[in-house]
Each structure stands twice: as structure tokens, then as C-alpha cells.
Design a protein around this motif. Structure first.
Motif, PDB file in Angstrom:
ATOM      1  N   VAL A 202       0.833  -1.207   0.000  1.00  0.00           N
ATOM      2  CA  VAL A 202       0.000   0.000   0.000  1.00  0.00           C
ATOM      3  C   VAL A 202       0.867   1.256   0.000  1.00  0.00           C
ATOM      4  O   VAL A 202       0.688   2.161  -0.827  1.00  0.00           O
ATOM      5  CB  VAL A 202      -0.946  -0.001   1.220  1.00  0.00           C
ATOM      6  CG1 VAL A 202      -1.725   1.307   1.292  1.00  0.00           C
ATOM      7  CG2 VAL A 202      -1.897  -1.187   1.146  1.00  0.00           C
ATOM      8  N   ILE A 203       1.812   1.330   0.923  1.00  0.00           N
ATOM      9  CA  ILE A 203       2.648   2.529   1.030  1.00  0.00           C
ATOM     10  C   ILE A 203       3.645   2.585  -0.121  1.00  0.00           C
ATOM     11  O   ILE A 203       3.943   3.674  -0.637  1.00  0.00           O
ATOM     12  CB  ILE A 203       3.357   2.569   2.398  1.00  0.00           C
ATOM     13  CG1 ILE A 203       2.322   2.489   3.531  1.00  0.00           C
ATOM     14  CG2 ILE A 203       4.203   3.826   2.527  1.00  0.00           C
ATOM     15  CD1 ILE A 203       1.209   3.522   3.450  1.00  0.00           C
ATOM     16  N   THR A 204       4.139   1.448  -0.550  1.00  0.00           N
ATOM     17  CA  THR A 204       5.006   1.423  -1.736  1.00  0.00           C
ATOM     18  C   THR A 204       4.270   1.987  -2.945  1.00  0.00           C
ATOM     19  O   THR A 204       4.853   2.686  -3.781  1.00  0.00           O
ATOM     20  CB  THR A 204       5.476  -0.012  -2.022  1.00  0.00           C
ATOM     21  OG1 THR A 204       6.202  -0.494  -0.889  1.00  0.00           O
ATOM     22  CG2 THR A 204       6.373  -0.060  -3.250  1.00  0.00           C
ATOM     23  N   HIS A 205       2.974   1.684  -3.034  1.00  0.00           N
ATOM     24  CA  HIS A 205       2.147   2.207  -4.126  1.00  0.00           C
ATOM     25  C   HIS A 205       2.053   3.736  -4.053  1.00  0.00           C
ATOM     26  O   HIS A 205       2.107   4.430  -5.067  1.00  0.00           O
ATOM     27  CB  HIS A 205       0.769   1.567  -4.045  1.00  0.00           C
ATOM     28  CG  HIS A 205      -0.149   1.868  -5.180  1.00  0.00           C
ATOM     29  ND1 HIS A 205       0.279   2.358  -6.394  1.00  0.00           N
ATOM     30  CD2 HIS A 205      -1.497   1.758  -5.292  1.00  0.00           C
ATOM     31  CE1 HIS A 205      -0.752   2.531  -7.192  1.00  0.00           C
ATOM     32  NE2 HIS A 205      -1.836   2.185  -6.543  1.00  0.00           N
ATOM     33  N   VAL A 206       1.899   4.266  -2.828  1.00  0.00           N
ATOM     34  CA  VAL A 206       1.778   5.726  -2.670  1.00  0.00           C
ATOM     35  C   VAL A 206       3.036   6.438  -3.168  1.00  0.00           C
ATOM     36  O   VAL A 206       2.966   7.428  -3.897  1.00  0.00           O
ATOM     37  CB  VAL A 206       1.508   6.100  -1.197  1.00  0.00           C
ATOM     38  CG1 VAL A 206       1.482   7.625  -1.045  1.00  0.00           C
ATOM     39  CG2 VAL A 206       0.195   5.496  -0.716  1.00  0.00           C
TER      40      VAL A 206
END
Length: 286
Positions: A202-206
Motif C-alpha cells: 500500500v505505502i510502496t504504491h503511494v
């Protein structure tokens, strides 16, 4: 000699007057305040609300995104924080029902130019819509704020689902798409409870596209705990997670990042700790 000293002093005064003012700083906070749950006992909202307001004022938050506020909590904060205004709607009906993810801002510093809400779902304009495999309705509240010097920022606040993996992934995709379409070239701040740890997909996507940066990684100074969720201290410290975030684009220099204590005056603020970030505009006027 006196004439030389006077000439030097005059030159220094001239240079000082001509030097551009430093870009101002901006204190940004994200804060999941825990919904008003009667089963929370001594940690119920009625015992915490004054502490929450004091923490915001003590840390001089200029603008902050809150999560999980019910309407009565929102009204309490409006009374306890008279120097702030807010925007937001309840997630269940787009009015007063369910949790709010409001944006609060200091009225002595900012004026509101525009704001809106969309739901993290396949039908983002439909109030109360659930997305994908999400357990709850989830939404984002966005604002365009202008400070007294004429600088404008785009500030958006959200709360991703705690169950649905697809809902978190697709919610981030929708957030990034809406940020691009709504920000109008203004510097961007994204706050929220993402229910995901920094190493997660999720945070890697952001941050993966390079559009936004996690302020913890970009900060010149870091302090506080490595976690932001303790469940009112019930989770063993070694198992606590960082799930609350402030992201920014390249319109800001990140001066400092701090996870604040989740207690004040001997009592808990929330089951989450607030995160406070000090930003500085890269340009003197944007």
C-alpha cells in the motif's frame, strides 16, 4: 573610523532589507482520534476531548487531518478549538451520519478556497458507497487553502479500509488520480490512517511513482516512536505499528517529522499517536 562603521552598517541594513524573506514553515498533523465508543471506559471520548484539543494547540498545528470523528466529536472540537475552521461530511450519507475525516485549518493563517469529498469506491461520487472488498465506507476530504501571503496548497485527508486489501490498493490508485486532477499545480499534502505499514504494498504504491514522499523518510530531523498505533497501550511495544502518514510532493522541504506521545497529562489522547510534520515551502510564493 566612525564614518567607515556607519557606511558598513548602512550597507548591511540595505542588504538585509533587499534579501528575500525565508519561505514560511507549516505545521501539519494527522490524527486518528478514535470514534466515540461507549465501551472504551476511562478512554472514552468525554475523558479525552480536552487533552486532544490541548495537544493540537500545544503543537501549533496550522492544518490537520483527523480520522474517525463522529458528529458529536466534531462539534466538541469546533467548540474547543475556536481558532480553527473545518470541512468534511459523514461517510455513511455525505451529511452527518458515520465517521468524518475532516480537515481543520487555522483561520488566522488560511482562507478556504474550495473543498470536496469523494468515496473510495467504484462509484466515488455516490455518498455512502463501499469499495471493492472494503468492510466500511471510506472517503477522502480535500481542500484548497490560501494563506495570508497568497500561497495556495492542496490538502487531502483519508482513512483506508482496515480489512479489504483490494480496497486499500484501489483506494490509493483513486487518491493519486484525484490528486493529479484536483491539485491544479499547487503543493500537495496527503494525510491519513492507511492501515498499512511503511514496507507494505500500500505505502510502496503511494510513493512508488515518485509523485509523493513519505515525510518520515524525507525529513531533515526525526523524533518520537517508530509506531503510531498502540490501542491505548494494550499492544506490546515491540508489536506496535506505524500506520498514520503525512505525504508531500516536491513543493515542500520536510524540516522535521515527529510521532508525538499518545498520552498527555497522564491520560491517553487516542488509541493512535498524532504525527506532526514541519514543512517549508520551497518557493517564497506558490
Amino acid at each position: 573610523m566612525n564614518r567607515i562603521r556607519c557606511a558598513v552598517s548602512a550597507a548591511l541594513l540595505f542588504l538585509s532589507a533587499c534579501a528575500p524573506e525565508p519561505a514560511p514553515e507549516l505545521n501539519v498533523m494527522t490524527f486518528n482520534m478514535r470514534y466515540d465508543n461507549p465501551e472504551d471506559g476511562e478512554n472514552n471520548w468525554r475523558f479525552r476531548r480536552e487533552r486532544v484539543a490541548r495537544a493540537i494547540e500545544m503543537n501549533r498545528a496550522d492544518v490537520f487531518g483527523a480520522q474517525e470523528l463522529l458528529l458529536n466529536q466534531l462539534n466538541d472540537l469546533k467548540e474547543l478549538l475556536p481558532g480553527y475552521a473545518e470541512v468534511g461530511v459523514g461517510r455513511e450519507d455525505g451529511a452527518g451520519a458515520g465517521e468524518f475525516n475532516p480537515v481543520f485549518y487555522r483561520t488566522d493563517r488560511f482562507e478556504l478556497l474550495d473543498w470536496g469529498t469523494f468515496w473510495l469506491s467504484e462509484t466515488p461520487e455516490k455518498a455512502g458507497s463501499k469499495g471493492w472488498d472494503g468492510a466500511c465506507e471510506r472517503l477522502a476530504t480535500w481542500t484548497v487553502l490560501r494563506d495570508r501571503a497568497g500561497r495556495e496548497i492542496f490538502f487531502i485527508n483519508t482513512h483506508l479500509d482496515h480489512v479489504g486489501e483490494v480496497a486499500r490498493r484501489e483506494g490509493v490508485t483513486l487518491l493519486l488520480r484525484r490528486i493529479d486532477s484536483l491539485c491544479g499545480g499547487r503543493p500537495v499534502v496527503l494525510t491519513g490512517d492507511f492501515n498499512a505499514e511503511p514496507e507494505s504494498e500500500v505505502i510502496t504504491h503511494v510513493v512508488g511513482s515518485g509523485r509523493l514522499r513519505h515525510t518520515r523518510e524525507a525529513a531533515a530531523e526525526r523524533s518520537g516512536t517508530a509506531w503510531s498505533f498502540s490501542d491505548f497501550g494494550q499492544i506490546p511495544e515491540g508489536e506496535r505499528q506505524l500506520i498514520d502518514y503525512v505525504f508531500v510532493d516536491d513543493g515542500f522541504d520536510v524540516r522535521s517529522y515527529r510521532v508525538l506521545p499518545d498520552t498527555l497529562d497522564g491520560g491517553f489522547l487516542s488509541d493512535h499517536a498524532p504525527v506532526l510534520v514541519k514543512l517549508q515551502y520551497y518557493d517564497t510564493k506558490r
